[in-house]
Design a protein around this motif. Sequence first.
Motif, short mmCIF file in Angstrom:
data_model
loop_
_atom_site.label_atom_id
_atom_site.label_comp_id
_atom_site.label_asym_id
_atom_site.label_seq_id
_atom_site.Cartn_x
_atom_site.Cartn_y
_atom_site.Cartn_z
N GLY A 154 5.57 7.16 -16.20
CA GLY A 154 6.16 8.28 -16.19
C GLY A 154 7.68 8.37 -16.18
O GLY A 154 8.30 7.15 -16.30
N ARG A 195 6.73 9.97 -4.15
CA ARG A 195 6.83 8.96 -3.24
C ARG A 195 8.15 9.53 -2.71
O ARG A 195 9.20 9.44 -3.04
CB ARG A 195 6.91 7.43 -3.87
CG ARG A 195 5.73 7.18 -4.43
CD ARG A 195 4.53 7.05 -3.73
NE ARG A 195 3.15 6.52 -4.55
CZ ARG A 195 2.37 7.43 -5.21
NH1 ARG A 195 2.60 8.72 -5.15
NH2 ARG A 195 1.53 6.82 -6.04
N ASP A 203 7.65 10.92 -12.61
CA ASP A 203 7.29 9.95 -11.24
C ASP A 203 8.62 10.32 -10.55
O ASP A 203 9.45 9.64 -10.83
CB ASP A 203 7.19 8.55 -11.48
CG ASP A 203 5.88 8.46 -12.19
OD1 ASP A 203 4.92 9.46 -11.96
OD2 ASP A 203 5.64 7.48 -12.91
N THR A 246 0.24 14.07 -6.88
CA THR A 246 0.35 12.61 -6.95
C THR A 246 1.65 11.80 -7.57
O THR A 246 1.48 10.69 -7.49
CB THR A 246 -0.89 11.96 -7.47
OG1 THR A 246 -1.06 12.41 -8.99
CG2 THR A 246 -2.44 12.67 -6.96
N ASN A 247 2.52 12.69 -7.88
CA ASN A 247 3.63 12.04 -8.62
C ASN A 247 4.77 11.82 -7.92
O ASN A 247 5.92 11.95 -8.37
CB ASN A 247 3.74 12.69 -10.16
CG ASN A 247 4.10 14.14 -9.77
OD1 ASN A 247 3.56 14.71 -9.05
ND2 ASN A 247 4.63 14.62 -10.64
N PHE A 291 8.97 1.32 -10.50
CA PHE A 291 8.37 2.91 -10.69
C PHE A 291 6.97 2.58 -11.35
O PHE A 291 5.96 3.20 -10.70
CB PHE A 291 9.01 3.67 -11.79
CG PHE A 291 10.50 4.42 -11.08
CD1 PHE A 291 10.08 5.57 -10.36
CD2 PHE A 291 11.67 3.69 -10.45
CE1 PHE A 291 11.09 6.19 -9.78
CE2 PHE A 291 12.41 4.32 -9.86
CZ PHE A 291 12.33 5.54 -9.50
N TRP A 298 1.96 8.90 0.49
CA TRP A 298 3.06 9.25 -0.18
C TRP A 298 4.44 8.74 0.52
O TRP A 298 5.40 8.81 -0.18
CB TRP A 298 3.10 10.79 0.08
CG TRP A 298 2.38 11.62 -0.99
CD1 TRP A 298 2.42 11.90 -2.23
CD2 TRP A 298 1.29 12.35 -0.48
NE1 TRP A 298 1.49 12.72 -2.65
CE2 TRP A 298 0.67 12.95 -1.59
CE3 TRP A 298 0.62 12.94 0.54
CZ2 TRP A 298 -0.37 13.86 -1.46
CZ3 TRP A 298 -0.39 13.41 0.91
CH2 TRP A 298 -1.16 13.98 -0.50
N ALA A 321 7.44 18.97 -8.44
CA ALA A 321 6.43 17.86 -8.75
C ALA A 321 5.30 18.26 -9.50
O ALA A 321 4.79 17.70 -10.45
CB ALA A 321 6.07 16.86 -7.53
N PRO A 374 11.01 8.20 -14.72
CA PRO A 374 11.44 8.08 -13.16
C PRO A 374 12.58 8.99 -13.00
O PRO A 374 13.59 9.03 -13.61
CB PRO A 374 11.85 6.55 -13.14
CG PRO A 374 12.08 6.42 -14.59
CD PRO A 374 11.53 7.14 -15.52
N PHE A 389 3.87 3.84 -8.83
CA PHE A 389 3.14 4.98 -9.45
C PHE A 389 1.64 4.63 -9.94
O PHE A 389 1.00 5.68 -10.33
CB PHE A 389 4.00 6.03 -10.13
CG PHE A 389 4.87 6.69 -9.22
CD1 PHE A 389 4.76 8.05 -8.50
CD2 PHE A 389 6.38 6.23 -9.05
CE1 PHE A 389 5.54 8.64 -7.98
CE2 PHE A 389 7.12 6.88 -8.53
CZ PHE A 389 6.96 8.08 -7.66
N ARG A 446 1.43 4.10 -13.37
CA ARG A 446 1.72 4.43 -14.78
C ARG A 446 2.91 4.49 -15.07
O ARG A 446 4.08 4.23 -14.27
CB ARG A 446 1.09 5.94 -14.65
CG ARG A 446 2.12 7.01 -13.85
CD ARG A 446 1.64 8.25 -13.99
NE ARG A 446 2.70 9.22 -13.68
CZ ARG A 446 2.75 10.45 -13.80
NH1 ARG A 446 1.79 11.11 -14.71
NH2 ARG A 446 3.76 11.31 -13.42
#
Length: 240
Positions: free
Chosen positions: A68, A120, A93, A117-118, A60, A47, A86, A70, A64, A66
């Motif tokens: 999503g 950082r 994301d 998981t979305n 982004f 992360w 989240a 941002p 990630f 994908r």
Amino acid sequence: MQDTRIVTTAPDDGLPAHFRRVVSFHPRGGRLNPVQRRAFEAHADAWYRDPTDFDGPVDFPALFGRHGDPVLEIGSGMGEATAQMAAGRPEIDLVAAEVYKPGVAQTLHHLNRVGVTNVRLVREDAVALLTDLIAPASLAEVWLFFPDPWPKTRHHKRRLVTPDFTALVASRLRKGGVFRLATDWETYAEQMLAACTATRTLRNANAGWAPRPAFRPPTRFERRGLAAGHVIRDLEFVRR
């Protein structure tokens, strides 16, 4: 704006070596406690991203894996609310920025506990991050919930939200993007409202204060403010 004196973290601050870098904010907090240290050692690879990992603005989709929506959160604190938000909004994301060392590590603990998981996590000053790591017109939302209020009058100049800062945020939002803010300090709420209103590229989505976003859980700072008799004020401004 934030205090921009250049400082470095202490060599024995309890952080892994690559986690020490020159920053443009006052250093906050001390050593990591055992839970925080274990969280960083176990979960940083999943992360955490150091600002030096990016060669230019954050990509982004690449970050990630994908496409999503941002979103940037400025000041994720100890991370419990960040993890919940989240999890409740899997379509986003989220890059969460925090300068407080134990807060970064504690956030990793909560992210792992919730299993999202979305997200950082980046340890970086808000202005530097927006200027150097976020491309213009790229964000769906920016969140600034319960920033340091600097309540003493002589410290008001240290408050983050100024017309210059809101203009910077607006430049990073895409058309229709949303800047969400919240505070329990009345004078800071009024300053936030004035600064956002003065930014011509932002419009207030409400006549004045905004309703509380349904996805935002109560934070430790919010509960503390309510216990002190403060009123929570939210704002929601949209990029024209």
